[in-house]
Design an enzyme around this catalytic site. Sequence first.
Site, PDB file in Angstrom:
ATOM      1  N   HIS A 257      12.229  -2.667   3.851  1.00 48.58           N
ATOM      2  CA  HIS A 257      13.138  -2.634   2.706  1.00 48.58           C
ATOM      3  C   HIS A 257      12.784  -3.735   1.705  1.00 48.58           C
ATOM      4  O   HIS A 257      12.950  -3.558   0.502  1.00 48.58           O
ATOM      5  CB  HIS A 257      14.591  -2.837   3.157  1.00 48.58           C
ATOM      6  CG  HIS A 257      15.142  -1.686   3.921  1.00 48.58           C
ATOM      7  ND1 HIS A 257      14.959  -1.539   5.282  1.00 48.58           N
ATOM      8  CD2 HIS A 257      15.882  -0.614   3.520  1.00 48.58           C
ATOM      9  CE1 HIS A 257      15.564  -0.433   5.683  1.00 48.58           C
ATOM     10  NE2 HIS A 257      16.129   0.147   4.646  1.00 48.58           N
ATOM     11  N   ASP A 330      10.615   7.969   3.485  1.00 51.15           N
ATOM     12  CA  ASP A 330      11.735   7.035   3.525  1.00 51.15           C
ATOM     13  C   ASP A 330      12.103   6.749   2.066  1.00 51.15           C
ATOM     14  O   ASP A 330      11.388   7.157   1.133  1.00 51.15           O
ATOM     15  CB  ASP A 330      11.329   5.764   4.276  1.00 51.15           C
ATOM     16  CG  ASP A 330      12.525   5.041   4.891  1.00 51.15           C
ATOM     17  OD1 ASP A 330      13.676   5.304   4.482  1.00 51.15           O
ATOM     18  OD2 ASP A 330      12.311   4.202   5.785  1.00 51.15           O
TER      19      ASP A 330
END
Length: 610
Positions: A257, A330
């Site tokens: 992330h 993702d």
Amino acid sequence: MHDTGTGSTGNTAQPSRRTLLAATAGATAALAASGPARAAAPDDSRLRALVSRMTLPEKVGQLFVMRVYGHSATAPDQADIDANRKEIGVRTAAELVAKYRVGGIIYFAWAHNTREPHQIADLSNGIQKASLELPRGLPVLISTDQEHGIVARVGRPATLFPGAMAVGAGGSRSDARTLGRIAGAELRAMGIRQDYSPVADVNVNPANPVIGVRSFGADPRAVSALVAAEVAGYQGSGVAATTKHFPGHGDTNVDSHTGFPTITHSRELWERLDAPPFRAAIAAGIDSIMTAHLMVPALDDSGDPATLSRPILTGILRERLGYDGVVVTDSLGMEGVRTKYGDDRVPVLALKAGVDQLLNPPDLDLAWNAVLTAVREGELTEARLDASILRVLRLKSRLGLFRSPYVSQAGVDRTVGTRAHRAAADRIAERTTTLLVNEGRLLPLSRRRYPKVLVVGADPASPSGTTGPPTGVLAGALGELGFTSTALSTGTAPSAATIEKAVAAAGDADAVVVATYNVTAGSGQKALVEQLVATGRPVVAVAIRNPYDVARLPSVPACLAAYSWTDVELRAAARVIAGRVKPRGKLPVAVQRADDPEQVLYPIGYGLSY
């Protein structure tokens, strides 16, 4: 209160039959769906006919899965309208679908999509209606991250289960299948047809900051069996399961992330450690596989993340492993995929690598136009888009979306959060709690000898939809079991003053339960436990996230691993402490010594009982 602002769907049970027939006429005229909700073999000729009639902008839109703010498809709160305008350039979910013709929408709690089950069902119906009423309108594939444990976007009163590592500690394929079956049925009842679960990563790195307890464990054979079982459960309920994160995210110390991880496994190690759960998922008929934003030089030495790697996604996943289902990225807003290329290049390169669904780009307009331009200028062919769209439409057809795109409030009431479902979650949780230390047979804790219990410790933000805080949930559960219990939150980094307050409170208790959360060498949590033990009061530690905490707590006389701080796991841990059930969990990962990480303190499969 239920949503009252979703246009003609409002808060009714479902759109009228006339509305439904009119809305689906364009799609169903080309695709006559019949049979069960999950048809075995979609009619490719009819799906190809649908693709052939789509305009190029419609085709581009069908590849995107996008977030949108608001509890309603047509009448969200003003703050959500403002957020949508700022981030997407539209006011509502209905406008998002109309402008970009997106093929999918992802729900988030933070986007206010998942207030409660009836509202979620209304939102889903509103999105489907908005899309199906468009010219050549198609049903939308609505998705979410409902892994259970520490990652859940739909909370109470929906049934919440133990997370993957807890299920790994239980070691039961039947429990994994039951979890998928019940969770899938509840998601489907709310109109969510694609779940980004289960995690297939083999967590062999105790310092992994992003996977950890989201993984079933460190043994690829055990992880493979549980992945396959959970996939069967979800997909048997008519929800597309999604294994992630290919080619494997279990051995990294960087969170994708916020950074760009590198997996240094050799090709041989990858085949032996990371690949088996994905092979098992493919053998189980997995509907979709999510990519990882990380680099694996042994599989592709270009320096590209796997999400943008043709050697990994086409060469290995498609050609070597024989997977022809949907590949979804993702989130494209994560740093791991944005490090090397700009947000305009990422979606184009992902499609060239072999991706079918582009998830949650930070700037949809930029990404959408980049793909459109790439086709018009010849970098991508329209045939390449058609191949991905056909996979997505096949999935929508198998899920019954062409035949039955809407859900009903009666279905929500009949399915979501029922007593039987909650009882099943409790039973599964009871089989996961792992007893690691029990000196002098302190546990089970006797109510006669230790009637007054102080519960202290970490109170991290509660996972979506659970009661929280953990100390309060534990104290409440122990109180229901006959103890006189008091909760005192000391946090994840207790100060000397906080520790002193906890020690003073322990003086009025017969025993202390302390919730620990990722204890480190210099952690105030470690000092807290040591000083509580020094009082002479019996101390029971409950590791509410990583089981590795026990290695940092050599003085504690009793220690349990709960693997998450969700209500269902904390209540199960309380029942184990009180002796209502025996601890049955076995470590699905190895715990190394804190002073010598090369030495194993507790091996995979370790666990005590009464």
